[in-house]
Design a protein around this motif. Structure first.
Motif, PDB file in Angstrom:
ATOM      1  N   THR A 150       0.834  -1.194   0.000  1.00 48.35           N
ATOM      2  CA  THR A 150       0.000   0.000   0.000  1.00 48.35           C
ATOM      3  C   THR A 150       0.874   1.250   0.000  1.00 48.35           C
ATOM      4  N   LYS A 151       0.472   2.222  -0.796  1.00 47.75           N
ATOM      5  CA  LYS A 151       1.219   3.475  -0.899  1.00 47.75           C
ATOM      6  C   LYS A 151       0.312   4.620  -0.452  1.00 47.75           C
ATOM      7  N   VAL A 152       0.884   5.531   0.315  1.00 52.68           N
ATOM      8  CA  VAL A 152       0.141   6.689   0.818  1.00 52.68           C
ATOM      9  C   VAL A 152       0.846   7.954   0.338  1.00 52.68           C
ATOM     10  N   VAL A 153       0.105   8.797  -0.356  1.00 56.43           N
ATOM     11  CA  VAL A 153       0.630  10.091  -0.804  1.00 56.43           C
ATOM     12  C   VAL A 153      -0.105  11.177  -0.033  1.00 56.43           C
ATOM     13  N   GLY A 154       0.634  11.994   0.674  1.00 55.98           N
ATOM     14  CA  GLY A 154      -0.009  13.036   1.470  1.00 55.98           C
ATOM     15  C   GLY A 154       0.916  14.199   1.707  1.00 55.98           C
ATOM     16  N   HIS A 155       0.408  15.144   2.452  1.00 48.12           N
ATOM     17  CA  HIS A 155       1.192  16.327   2.797  1.00 48.12           C
ATOM     18  C   HIS A 155       1.751  16.163   4.203  1.00 48.12           C
ATOM     19  N   ARG A 160      -5.249  14.391   8.285  1.00 48.33           N
ATOM     20  CA  ARG A 160      -5.804  13.107   7.828  1.00 48.33           C
ATOM     21  C   ARG A 160      -4.708  12.199   7.283  1.00 48.33           C
ATOM     22  N   SER A 161      -3.701  12.764   6.642  1.00 50.89           N
ATOM     23  CA  SER A 161      -2.570  11.942   6.189  1.00 50.89           C
ATOM     24  C   SER A 161      -1.901  11.264   7.375  1.00 50.89           C
ATOM     25  N   SER A 162      -1.719  12.000   8.451  1.00 51.51           N
ATOM     26  CA  SER A 162      -1.125  11.428   9.659  1.00 51.51           C
ATOM     27  C   SER A 162      -2.018  10.331  10.235  1.00 51.51           C
ATOM     28  N   ASP A 163      -3.331  10.566  10.253  1.00 50.92           N
ATOM     29  CA  ASP A 163      -4.260   9.564  10.781  1.00 50.92           C
ATOM     30  C   ASP A 163      -4.217   8.277   9.975  1.00 50.92           C
ATOM     31  N   VAL A 164      -4.157   8.399   8.654  1.00 43.77           N
ATOM     32  CA  VAL A 164      -4.130   7.214   7.792  1.00 43.77           C
ATOM     33  C   VAL A 164      -2.857   6.412   8.022  1.00 43.77           C
ATOM     34  N   ARG A 165      -1.732   7.104   8.123  1.00 41.15           N
ATOM     35  CA  ARG A 165      -0.474   6.398   8.375  1.00 41.15           C
ATOM     36  C   ARG A 165      -0.518   5.660   9.710  1.00 41.15           C
ATOM     37  N   GLU A 166      -1.064   6.338  10.731  1.00 40.21           N
ATOM     38  CA  GLU A 166      -1.153   5.718  12.046  1.00 40.21           C
ATOM     39  C   GLU A 166      -2.101   4.519  12.020  1.00 40.21           C
ATOM     40  N   ASN A 171      -2.463  -1.264  12.497  1.00 40.99           N
ATOM     41  CA  ASN A 171      -3.126  -2.489  12.054  1.00 40.99           C
ATOM     42  C   ASN A 171      -2.181  -3.420  11.309  1.00 40.99           C
ATOM     43  N   GLN A 172      -0.865  -3.126  11.413  1.00 46.26           N
ATOM     44  CA  GLN A 172       0.160  -3.992  10.825  1.00 46.26           C
ATOM     45  C   GLN A 172       0.003  -4.145   9.310  1.00 46.26           C
ATOM     46  N   VAL A 173      -0.451  -3.088   8.643  1.00 43.42           N
ATOM     47  CA  VAL A 173      -0.572  -3.096   7.183  1.00 43.42           C
ATOM     48  C   VAL A 173       0.676  -2.425   6.607  1.00 43.42           C
ATOM     49  N   PRO A 174       1.528  -3.153   5.881  1.00 47.66           N
ATOM     50  CA  PRO A 174       2.732  -2.539   5.317  1.00 47.66           C
ATOM     51  C   PRO A 174       2.350  -1.426   4.329  1.00 47.66           C
ATOM     52  N   TYR A 175       3.041  -0.324   4.399  1.00 48.85           N
ATOM     53  CA  TYR A 175       2.776   0.768   3.470  1.00 48.85           C
ATOM     54  C   TYR A 175       4.056   1.563   3.277  1.00 48.85           C
ATOM     55  N   ARG A 176       4.045   2.367   2.223  1.00 49.69           N
ATOM     56  CA  ARG A 176       5.158   3.298   2.000  1.00 49.69           C
ATOM     57  C   ARG A 176       4.585   4.696   1.829  1.00 49.69           C
ATOM     58  N   TRP A 177       5.252   5.653   2.463  1.00 54.82           N
ATOM     59  CA  TRP A 177       4.790   7.042   2.469  1.00 54.82           C
ATOM     60  C   TRP A 177       5.522   7.851   1.414  1.00 54.82           C
ATOM     61  N   TYR A 178       4.762   8.684   0.668  1.00 55.27           N
ATOM     62  CA  TYR A 178       5.334   9.599  -0.316  1.00 55.27           C
ATOM     63  C   TYR A 178       4.761  10.990  -0.078  1.00 55.27           C
ATOM     64  N   SER A 179       5.625  11.963   0.009  1.00 53.00           N
ATOM     65  CA  SER A 179       5.166  13.339   0.126  1.00 53.00           C
ATOM     66  C   SER A 179       4.607  13.796  -1.212  1.00 53.00           C
ATOM     67  N   SER A 180       3.531  14.557  -1.168  1.00 54.20           N
ATOM     68  CA  SER A 180       2.872  14.986  -2.408  1.00 54.20           C
ATOM     69  C   SER A 180       3.700  15.968  -3.220  1.00 54.20           C
ATOM     70  N   GLN A 221     -10.499  -2.049   2.063  1.00 56.50           N
ATOM     71  CA  GLN A 221      -9.684  -2.126   0.848  1.00 56.50           C
ATOM     72  C   GLN A 221      -8.299  -2.722   1.092  1.00 56.50           C
ATOM     73  N   VAL A 222      -7.799  -2.648   2.312  1.00 54.54           N
ATOM     74  CA  VAL A 222      -6.458  -3.195   2.577  1.00 54.54           C
ATOM     75  C   VAL A 222      -6.527  -4.591   3.199  1.00 54.54           C
ATOM     76  N   GLY A 223      -7.717  -5.177   3.228  1.00 53.29           N
ATOM     77  CA  GLY A 223      -7.828  -6.581   3.634  1.00 53.29           C
ATOM     78  C   GLY A 223      -8.156  -6.827   5.086  1.00 53.29           C
ATOM     79  N   LEU A 224      -8.523  -5.786   5.838  1.00 54.26           N
ATOM     80  CA  LEU A 224      -8.927  -5.992   7.223  1.00 54.26           C
ATOM     81  C   LEU A 224     -10.397  -6.380   7.267  1.00 54.26           C
ATOM     82  N   ALA A 225     -10.747  -7.282   8.158  1.00 55.11           N
ATOM     83  CA  ALA A 225     -12.129  -7.733   8.268  1.00 55.11           C
ATOM     84  C   ALA A 225     -12.980  -6.633   8.894  1.00 55.11           C
ATOM     85  N   THR A 226     -14.085  -6.297   8.257  1.00 51.66           N
ATOM     86  CA  THR A 226     -14.987  -5.271   8.774  1.00 51.66           C
ATOM     87  C   THR A 226     -16.425  -5.779   8.913  1.00 51.66           C
ATOM     88  N   THR A 227     -16.723  -6.934   8.343  1.00 49.94           N
ATOM     89  CA  THR A 227     -18.086  -7.468   8.350  1.00 49.94           C
ATOM     90  C   THR A 227     -18.126  -8.768   9.133  1.00 49.94           C
TER      91      THR A 227
END
Length: 558
Positions: A150-155, A160-166, A171-180, A221-227
């Motif tokens: 998963t890739k995150v592009v934010g400022h 909200r960018s900080s919240d998404v990264r946290e 939730n142990q979802v691997p991601y990579r951060w990119y500054s916009s 969308q990242v595969g965590l169970a919600t239902t």
């Protein structure tokens, strides 16, 4: 566009508007490279760019791009110039006729062309493969690491960018951060077709594009169970901190159909801790994230369901059934419920703090922000263990860490081992009797006004990072009118339900409430949300296990 089926392999892309030539190039490439590379072909520059953007969003690698020069609407040089924006590291080859060699030479300067090939390229063993072999060898020695996550592009200063990264990190979802505003971030924004006005952009590992997603959408969308998988359970555990995880492990391991519901991420406040050193069995300490992940795996191993990003809004009692309602209008029911909702850090009551939350002001450890604090001056508000653990962790890279403590010393609220560590850390200072009076900054934190409680004197200090740990508020407002709470919102249970130890007036059973049972039979509480609880990880885990034992007793007598 035709392509192979192994999406994990690196791509060689070829584009030619002549279908016969396109098939011939792809055929020769597959014959030589098909076992180790995925050959993708397109018949126009536009469709080739679409393919490259799709590959980019999925995190696939492109090693070589071969483009025909004479294509309508977009010639090969124009195409390669745009392809350079998507995959700057891919090697670029232009296919030309003899009459177009001057254009090919010009392209060397325009698009930094690596090679040009004259048509026809027969035999490929002499005119095509040696060129490609050299280009592939050069590409393999370059920095061409894929990002199949998963890739995150934010400022940098987007809350909200900080919240998404946290959220992803916890939730142990691997991601990579990119500054916009960095090249790769801009490339991802362009490939997703968004202008960057709404951030963050999240691109999942399979290429799905999410713009400013909320937690439930992101989780799904990242595969965590919600239902939930069922409508009725033996046990619903609400809250995924140490108490909730302990209850889920013991409930599922002892044969109860168990589901754990968490509104954000498992671990609770303990999951955000950089280091827990006084938990039994870990003499060298363990991070909250590590402890949480082990507990989560343990719970799922025994068959417990874990639902993430589900907000509980109500509890309904109907006969022997306890129904838990969610914010989206859905519900699940169970024979019994364990309330392990934990607590949240109280908000800093200082002008400007709310506006800059997530933009330099953070509640809890916010470990995803720690790398950005390297060489910076950091302020931590609070004097309990969580603040001390954060101070020790951030001090590894920060220029300085200042603990702002309202009380006269740390001894009343912090464990002795942490006080000792802080006293020997050269870049940590403690300012007692000090509070934050105001928070200043436009789009991010810039300064703090500090006030000395004894003298009343104020001081303006430069600051870009402040982490707040100032006491806990229970997450129990949704229980109003159903479960008895004290004046601070903590849940009352067992003998504390009445002053004389007798059952409360509306208690319907002929036995007194069990130790962790609330005023609603079959509804138990464990961990920090319980009134007068110890507020320690070990005690929370123990109460989760004890609550399950009492659930068994309740079910046997129901």
């Amino acid at each position: 566009m035709a392509q192979g089926t192994d999406a994990a392999r690196t791509v060689i892309l070829t584009v030619d508007d002549d279908p016969g030539v396109s098939r011939a190039v792809a055929r020769d490439l597959r014959r030589r490279y098909g076992e180790t590379y995925r050959i993708v072909r397109a018949e126009s520059g536009e469709s080739a760019l679409d393919a490259l953007r799709e590959l980019k969003l999925r995190g696939d690698l492109v090693a070589v791009i071969l483009a025909d020069y004479r294509m309508p609407r977009m010639n090969g040089i124009e195409f390669l110039e745009q392809a350079l924006d998507v995959y700057p590291g891919a090697r670029r080859v232009l296919l030309t006729a003899y009459a177009d060699t001057n254009a090919a030479i010009d392209a060397i300067n325009v698009v930094d062309l690596d090679h040009y090939l004259l048509k026809p390229w027969d035999p490929p063993e002499e005119k095509l493969y040696p060129v490609l072999d050299d280009l592939l060898a050069a590409w393999r020695t370059s920095d061409h690491r894929a990002v199949p996550i998963t890739k995150v592009v934010g400022h940098r200063w987007s809350a909200r960018s900080s919240d998404v990264r946290e959220f992803l990190a916890r939730n142990q979802v691997p991601y990579r951060w990119y500054s916009s505003d960095e090249p790769e971030g801009k490339r991802l924004l362009a490939c997703a077709g968004v202008d960057g006005e709404r951030l963050p952009l999240v691109v999942t590992a399979d290429g799905a594009v999410l713009v400013e997603p909320d937690d439930p959408e992101l989780a799904a969308q990242v595969g965590l169970a919600t239902t939930p998988a069922a409508e009725f359970y033996d046990l619903v555990v609400i809250g995924g901190g140490p108490a909730g995880l302990g209850a889920a492990v013991y409930g599922a391991s002892e044969g109860l159909r168990t589901v754990l519901v968490e509104r954000s991420a498992t671990g609770g406040q303990a999951g955000q801790s950089s280091r827990i050193e006084n938990y039994l069995g870990f003499p060298d300490g363990v991070s909250g994230g590590q402890l949480t992940e082990r507990a989560r795996r343990q719970a799922t191993k025994f068959g417990a369901e874990i639902l993430t990003a589900r907000e509980v809004t109500g509890l309904e009692v109907t006969g022997a059934s306890r129904t838990v309602h969610f914010s989206d209008g859905s519900a699940i029911a169970a024979h019994s419920v364990i309330l392990a909702t934990g607590v949240s850090y109280r908000q800093l009551d200082a002008p400007g703090a709310q506006d800059l939350t997530g933009c330099g002001v953070y509640y809890g450890s916010a470990l995803t922000e720690a790398p950005a604090c390297q060489g910076q001056d950091v302020y931590i508000v609070g004097g309990a263990n969580s603040a001390g653990q954060a101070a020790m962790y951030l001090a590894r890279g920060a220029k300085s860490v200042t603990l702002l403590v309202r009380g006269s010393s740390l001894t009343a609220s912090m464990s002795h081992y942490l006080i000792e560590q802080i006293s020997t850390a050269p870049n940590i200072s403690v300012r007692t009797g000090t509070v934050v009076d105001a928070v200043h900054g436009s789009d991010h934190l810039e300064q703090l006004t500090l006030r000395d409680l004894a003298s009343g004197r104020t001081e303006l200090v430069d600051a870009q990072w402040m982490f707040v740990f100032i006491g806990a508020a229970p997450l129990t407002d949704w229980l109003d009118g159903t479960v008895l709470r004290d004046e601070r919102g903590f849940i009352v249970a067992g003998p504390d339900l009445s002053d004389d130890g007798r059952p409360p007036a509306d208690w319907e059973l002929d036995r007194p409430p069990y130790h962790l049972e609330t005023n609603v039979p079959g509804v138990f509480v464990a961990g920090d949300a319980r009134a007068e609880s110890a507020k320690r990880v070990a005690s929370a885990v123990g109460e989760g296990a004890m609550a399950v034992m009492l659930v068994h007793r309740y079910l046997e007598q129901s």
